[in-house]
Write a protein that holds these residues in place. Structure first.
Motif, short mmCIF file in Angstrom:
data_model
loop_
_atom_site.label_atom_id
_atom_site.label_comp_id
_atom_site.label_asym_id
_atom_site.label_seq_id
_atom_site.Cartn_x
_atom_site.Cartn_y
_atom_site.Cartn_z
N ASP A 120 23.66 60.15 85.06
CA ASP A 120 23.69 61.24 84.09
C ASP A 120 24.62 62.35 84.57
O ASP A 120 24.22 63.21 85.34
CB ASP A 120 22.27 61.77 83.87
N GLU A 121 25.84 62.32 84.13
CA GLU A 121 26.85 63.30 84.53
C GLU A 121 26.78 63.62 86.02
O GLU A 121 26.68 64.79 86.40
CB GLU A 121 26.67 64.61 83.73
N GLN A 148 21.18 64.32 86.50
CA GLN A 148 22.20 65.33 86.27
C GLN A 148 22.25 66.32 87.44
O GLN A 148 23.31 66.73 87.86
CB GLN A 148 21.88 66.06 84.95
N THR A 183 21.51 62.23 77.35
CA THR A 183 20.39 62.13 78.29
C THR A 183 19.20 61.44 77.62
O THR A 183 18.48 60.66 78.25
CB THR A 183 20.00 63.52 78.80
#
Ligand SMILES: Nc1ncnc2c1ncn2[C@@H]1O[C@H](COP(=O)(O)OP(=O)(O)OP(=O)(O)O)[C@@H](O)[C@H]1O
Ligand SMILES: [Mg+2]
Lengths: 295, 360
Positions: free
Chosen positions: B159-160, B83, B44
């Motif tokens: 991000d994921e 995320q 991140t």
């Protein structure tokens, strides 16, 4: 509620608790208020006449305000100044609340909160007096302004609206900061990042993302500040007299100097009605319900 | 348009903790590039540097060849999918998508056109007036993608984004993301700690550990030729056996593994005679029948698991080294049972040797 209390404390204690709450609510809140309502509709009579033919219900006490130009002016000035105090407090508090909730490190935020709270450990009258000293004609603030060359003559802050505004903003700032701080605190920081990431500048990020989220907190803060400002007695009495009179001072005078409780009660209720109206208005403007505020 | 991203000798420190060690890496224009690594390795942080939420302590981030130093987050040609998605809950779906355009002063009718087009792209036509809270997890996901694409970024940072979805939806979204990337031709920088995700979707993958990039390669190379023991054991399953190097010629290395005998494999990087090294064999490379030229390990079966198309065995060597083995189901026989001895063979070409003690 009763069954919950009963399961926790047993029926004897539960009845006791409910009973005490009832006594407190009815005896100390509802009945005195009803008594004042009753007072406000009756004329101020000598003890001998009470219950006699002259003791009839009427709106006379309420009409007094509208026939007295000076009182009416003070009434509207109080409302208007309270609105002003509320907006000034909001403008000062919002950046502080945002800083505390989203910018400062936890340690710094804790320190700032402590510094904000410490002055409020001191009694309100004393705090207001300290402003009296700071704002005095020959006080430190004027000395500073003169020293810096900002003004060439001391400013007369006291005995006017300026001093009252400053004093009130300071007196009620915590009531504004805390609800807004709580609201902003609960905003996911990624929301702010997302707005920035999509190209929003700071103003738009606040306007479209932070403020809408913090709205219930802002509304709560505004309502509390307005109520406290409109009902304030100490600050205008200390920092404003004699130039700036507050409606609470007139109510006080009716009760304790004029000895006319009936008239005082009517004035107090008019102030209360306007305040409730203001709350309703704020809730409409911010589109928040009672439930949001109770959060 | 050049939408490459260059981490130019970038270092990121928080206080005296170095979150990203010196990194020099170029992500090509239009590439689907993944960062793969365990939690807390700095993935991140890399995205935050690219999108401008933090500035690198040293070095620079360049997008399309232009230095981003001093360019604030709202002025960078990047767009991020967070995320946790971070959709604006108080706005409708369409308002979310149009937010970036509204900021840019695009007219209402143009914005509407854009959001309709994007809703179609993510297969959610007609959901514009819905509230965010009315969407399912996968739909929110797709709205987040649409919102990020609306501003026509040069680089999309993810991000994921699939970590919160269930397996089935995740697989579905993988294909969709890949399709969107092909359609738009934007550079995708994708973050994940799921190696399957990284391997199936990416053109290239950077494997990270503790703030350092271990290896950058395409998925097949990463699987076949891991350069470090971290990559060997993090990407896919691997059996590591330690030993001392006794022979090293061109790309073949022989190790003396004590009681396990001599084992050989392809060398990765320089492996010197006399040094310690680790031999890695993938579970699927073991055979039960030895052919000539194969190396063998003796072990005792600890557990046999039937998984449908294949069998997995857990076995222990005399040196208490745990091995995991994967066999085709047709190789099953009654003799494969707990406590039975087994001889495991492999081709030297299928094993690799990496210098150092390794960590498995
Ligand atoms: N603002 C910060 N201040 C101090 N340390 C930080 C900060 N941001 C990240 N770190 C540290 O940097 C390291 C990398 O964090 P990062 O968020 O990049 O990890 P990650 O790889 O994204 O992990 P995850 O997969 O759990 O999201 C962590 O050890 C984290 O504690
Ligand atoms: Mg992360």
């Amino acid at each position: 509620m009763f069954s919950q209390l009963k399961s926790r404390f047993g029926s004897g204690l539960a009845v006791g608790i409910i009973g005490m709450i009832a006594v407190w609510l009815i005896g100390l809140v509802i009945l005195p208020q009803l008594l004042m309502v009753d007072y406000s509709f009756r004329p101020n009579l000598l003890p001998a006449d009470i219950g006699g033919p002259k003791d009839a219900y009427s709106l006379t006490n309420y009409e007094t305000l509208f026939s007295n130009k000076i009182h009416l002016a003070i009434f509207f000035k109080t409302i208007w100044s309270s609105v002003l105090v509320t907006s000034l407090t909001l403008m000062v508090s919002y950046p502080i609340a945002f800083y505390l909730a989203k910018v400062a490190t936890p340690q710094k935020a804790a320190l700032c909160l402590l510094l904000l709270i410490i002055p409020f450990w001191i009694n309100e009258i004393l705090r207001t007096f300290s402003w009296y000293i700071i704002l005095a004609y020959k006080g430190p603030l004027n000395a500073l302004l003169l020293g810096l060359g900002v003004v060439d003559r001391p400013v007369r802050f006291l005995s006017g609206d300026g001093g009252v505004l400053i004093g009130m903003v300071y007196a009620y700032i915590l009531f504004m900061i805390f609800p807004i701080y709580n609201a902003i605190e609960s905003l996911d920081t990624n929301q702010i990042k997302a707005a920035r990431n999509l190209g929003a500048g700071w103003i738009r990020t606040h306007w479209r993302v932070v403020i809408p989220h913090a709205k219930p907190g802002i509304a709560t803060g505004c309502i509390m500040t307005f109520m406290l400002a409109a009902g304030s007695y100490a600050v205008p009495a200390l920092l404003g007299s004699p130039g700036s009179r507050w409606f609470t001072q007139i109510i006080y005078n009716w009760f304790f100097e004029g000895g006319d409780w009936n008239q005082g009660a009517a004035y107090a209720f008019l102030l209360l009605i306007i305040c409730i109206g203001f709350i309703a208005l704020v809730m409409r403007v911010f589109k928040v319900g009672l439930g949001d505020i109770a959060k | 348009m050049d939408s490459s991203v260059h981490l130019d000798n970038t270092v990121m420190q928080f206080g005296d903790f170095t979150a990203i060690q010196k990194t020099d890496l170029t992500i090509q224009s239009g590439e689907f590039f993944s960062f793969l690594g365990p939690s807390g390795c700095g993935k991140t942080t890399i995205l935050n540097m690219i999108s401008g939420f933090i500035d690198p302590t040293q070095g620079d981030v360049k997008i399309g060849g232009k230095s981003m130093r001093g360019v604030p987050a709202n002025k960078r040609p990047t767009s991020m999918i967070f995320q946790n998605l971070a959709l604006f809950p108080l706005m409708t779906v369409a308002e979310n998508i149009e937010f970036g355009l509204e900021v840019r002063g695009v007219s209402k009718s143009e914005r509407k056109k854009a959001s309709d087009r994007l809703l179609e792209l993510v297969a959610l036509e007609g959901s514009g007036t819905k509230k965010v809270s009315e969407l399912s997890g996968g739909q929110k996901q797709r709205i987040a993608i649409a919102r990020a694409l609306a501003v026509e970024p040069q680089v999309l940072l993810l991000d994921e984004p699939l970590s919160a979805l269930d397996l089935k939806l995740r697989q579905h979204m993988r294909t969709e993301l890949k399709a969107i990337q092909r359609k738009t031709g934007i550079t995708f920088i994708y973050i994940t700690h799921d190696q399957g995700e990284a391997l199936t979707m990416s053109d290239r993958v950077a494997v990270m550990s503790a703030g350092r990039i271990q290896q950058v390669a395409d998925p097949i190379t990463l699987y076949r030729d891991p350069q470090t023991s971290f990559v060997a054991s993090f990407v896919g399953e691997n059996n590591g056996v330690k030993g001392g190097v006794i022979e090293s010629n061109s790309d073949l290395v022989v190790l003396d593994c004590g009681p396990l005998g001599k084992l050989a494999g392809r060398s990765q990087g320089s492996v010197n005679v006399g040094a310690d090294a680790t031999l890695f064999i993938r579970p699927e490379h073991f055979r039960l029948q030895a052919e000539s030229g194969m190396y063998s390990l003796q072990a005792t079966i600890d557990e046999v698991n039937f998984e449908g198309a294949y069998l997995t065995l857990n076995a222990n060597t005399a040196t208490h080294q745990a091995l995991s083995i994967q066999l085709g189901t047709h190789q099953f026989s009654e003799s494969l049972k707990k406590g039975a001895p087994v001889s495991l063979s492999y081709h030297e070409q299928d094993a690799i040797v990496i210098a150092g003690e390794g960590h498995v």
